[in-house]
Design a protein around this motif. Structure first.
Motif, mmCIF file in Angstrom:
data_model
loop_
_atom_site.group_PDB
_atom_site.id
_atom_site.type_symbol
_atom_site.label_atom_id
_atom_site.label_comp_id
_atom_site.label_asym_id
_atom_site.label_seq_id
_atom_site.Cartn_x
_atom_site.Cartn_y
_atom_site.Cartn_z
ATOM 1 N N GLY A 36 -12.606 -6.729 12.282
ATOM 2 C CA GLY A 36 -12.482 -7.015 10.850
ATOM 3 C C GLY A 36 -11.551 -6.049 10.150
ATOM 4 O O GLY A 36 -10.693 -6.454 9.362
ATOM 5 N N TRP A 37 -11.692 -4.749 10.430
ATOM 6 C CA TRP A 37 -10.808 -3.759 9.811
ATOM 7 C C TRP A 37 -9.373 -3.926 10.305
ATOM 8 O O TRP A 37 -8.417 -3.728 9.557
ATOM 9 N N GLY A 38 -9.202 -4.280 11.567
ATOM 10 C CA GLY A 38 -7.855 -4.506 12.102
ATOM 11 C C GLY A 38 -7.160 -5.664 11.410
ATOM 12 O O GLY A 38 -5.993 -5.576 11.026
ATOM 13 N N ILE A 39 -7.888 -6.760 11.230
ATOM 14 C CA ILE A 39 -7.326 -7.926 10.548
ATOM 15 C C ILE A 39 -7.058 -7.599 9.085
ATOM 16 O O ILE A 39 -6.021 -7.983 8.531
ATOM 17 N N ALA A 40 -7.967 -6.871 8.442
ATOM 18 C CA ALA A 40 -7.767 -6.488 7.044
ATOM 19 C C ALA A 40 -6.533 -5.589 6.906
ATOM 20 O O ALA A 40 -5.741 -5.744 5.969
ATOM 21 N N GLY A 41 -6.327 -4.671 7.827
ATOM 22 C CA GLY A 41 -5.152 -3.809 7.792
ATOM 23 C C GLY A 41 -3.866 -4.597 7.981
ATOM 24 O O GLY A 41 -2.851 -4.330 7.323
ATOM 25 N N PHE A 42 -3.902 -5.561 8.865
ATOM 26 C CA PHE A 42 -2.750 -6.435 9.088
ATOM 27 C C PHE A 42 -2.418 -7.203 7.806
ATOM 28 O O PHE A 42 -1.248 -7.322 7.417
ATOM 29 N N GLY A 43 -3.444 -7.700 7.138
ATOM 30 C CA GLY A 43 -3.238 -8.417 5.878
ATOM 31 C C GLY A 43 -2.698 -7.515 4.781
ATOM 32 O O GLY A 43 -1.799 -7.896 4.027
ATOM 33 N N LEU A 44 -3.230 -6.295 4.699
ATOM 34 C CA LEU A 44 -2.742 -5.348 3.689
ATOM 35 C C LEU A 44 -1.285 -4.972 3.931
ATOM 36 O O LEU A 44 -0.522 -4.781 2.978
ATOM 37 N N ALA A 45 -0.886 -4.899 5.191
ATOM 38 C CA ALA A 45 0.519 -4.615 5.497
ATOM 39 C C ALA A 45 1.409 -5.743 4.985
ATOM 40 O O ALA A 45 2.487 -5.496 4.428
ATOM 41 N N HIS A 46 0.959 -6.983 5.129
ATOM 42 C CA HIS A 46 1.733 -8.111 4.616
ATOM 43 C C HIS A 46 1.797 -8.098 3.092
ATOM 44 O O HIS A 46 2.834 -8.427 2.512
ATOM 45 N N VAL A 47 0.701 -7.737 2.455
ATOM 46 C CA VAL A 47 0.709 -7.640 0.994
ATOM 47 C C VAL A 47 1.728 -6.595 0.551
ATOM 48 O O VAL A 47 2.532 -6.830 -0.362
ATOM 49 N N LEU A 48 1.723 -5.453 1.198
ATOM 50 C CA LEU A 48 2.652 -4.379 0.846
ATOM 51 C C LEU A 48 4.104 -4.800 1.064
ATOM 52 O O LEU A 48 4.953 -4.618 0.191
ATOM 53 N N LEU A 49 4.400 -5.386 2.220
ATOM 54 C CA LEU A 49 5.771 -5.799 2.506
ATOM 55 C C LEU A 49 6.222 -6.928 1.577
ATOM 56 O O LEU A 49 7.381 -6.956 1.140
ATOM 57 N N GLY A 50 5.327 -7.847 1.265
ATOM 58 C CA GLY A 50 5.669 -8.921 0.330
ATOM 59 C C GLY A 50 5.923 -8.389 -1.068
ATOM 60 O O GLY A 50 6.839 -8.831 -1.775
ATOM 61 N N ALA A 51 5.130 -7.400 -1.475
ATOM 62 C CA ALA A 51 5.324 -6.792 -2.800
ATOM 63 C C ALA A 51 6.664 -6.055 -2.866
ATOM 64 O O ALA A 51 7.359 -6.108 -3.879
ATOM 65 N N ILE A 52 7.022 -5.401 -1.771
ATOM 66 C CA ILE A 52 8.329 -4.725 -1.728
ATOM 67 C C ILE A 52 9.451 -5.753 -1.871
ATOM 68 O O ILE A 52 10.417 -5.544 -2.611
ATOM 69 N N ASP A 53 9.341 -6.889 -1.187
ATOM 70 C CA ASP A 53 10.349 -7.951 -1.312
ATOM 71 C C ASP A 53 10.420 -8.481 -2.746
ATOM 72 O O ASP A 53 11.506 -8.741 -3.264
ATOM 73 N N LEU A 54 9.251 -8.668 -3.362
ATOM 74 C CA LEU A 54 9.242 -9.162 -4.741
ATOM 75 C C LEU A 54 9.936 -8.193 -5.695
ATOM 76 O O LEU A 54 10.699 -8.614 -6.567
ATOM 77 N N VAL A 55 9.705 -6.905 -5.518
ATOM 78 C CA VAL A 55 10.319 -5.906 -6.395
ATOM 79 C C VAL A 55 11.816 -5.786 -6.122
ATOM 80 O O VAL A 55 12.614 -5.675 -7.045
ATOM 81 N N GLU A 56 12.197 -5.847 -4.846
ATOM 82 C CA GLU A 56 13.613 -5.714 -4.478
ATOM 83 C C GLU A 56 14.469 -6.844 -5.034
ATOM 84 O O GLU A 56 15.609 -6.625 -5.405
ATOM 85 N N HIS A 57 13.940 -8.042 -5.076
ATOM 86 C CA HIS A 57 14.740 -9.213 -5.434
ATOM 87 C C HIS A 57 14.618 -9.593 -6.901
ATOM 88 O O HIS A 57 14.890 -10.728 -7.260
ATOM 89 N N GLN A 58 14.224 -8.674 -7.731
ATOM 90 C CA GLN A 58 14.177 -8.985 -9.160
ATOM 91 C C GLN A 58 15.312 -8.329 -9.884
ATOM 92 O O GLN A 58 15.909 -7.419 -9.538
#
Length: 58
Positions: A36-58
């Motif tokens: 469960g923690w492994g999957i949650a960490g994987f998901g949090l990494a995607h949230v972080l990388l997606g947020a970086i993409d959102l900020v970069e492309h504005q």
């Protein structure tokens, strides 16, 4: 117009997917804490990388 939609999707899809996967991982902690923690960490990494993409492309 198409470029604007493409830029929005570039960060929004990984962020949304990461949110769903994080929730799934948090829910699975009661069944198997390590997995469960492994999957949650994987998901949090995607949230972080997606947020970086959102900020970069504005």
């Amino acid at each position: 117009m198409i470029q604007q939609i493409k830029r929005t999707k570039e960060g929004a899809i990984p962020t949304a997917l990461g949110t769903v996967v994080t929730g799934l991982g948090i829910g699975m902690r009661s069944v198997n804490p390590a997995l469960g923690w492994g999957i949650a960490g994987f998901g949090l990494a995607h949230v972080l990388l997606g947020a970086i993409d959102l900020v970069e492309h504005q």
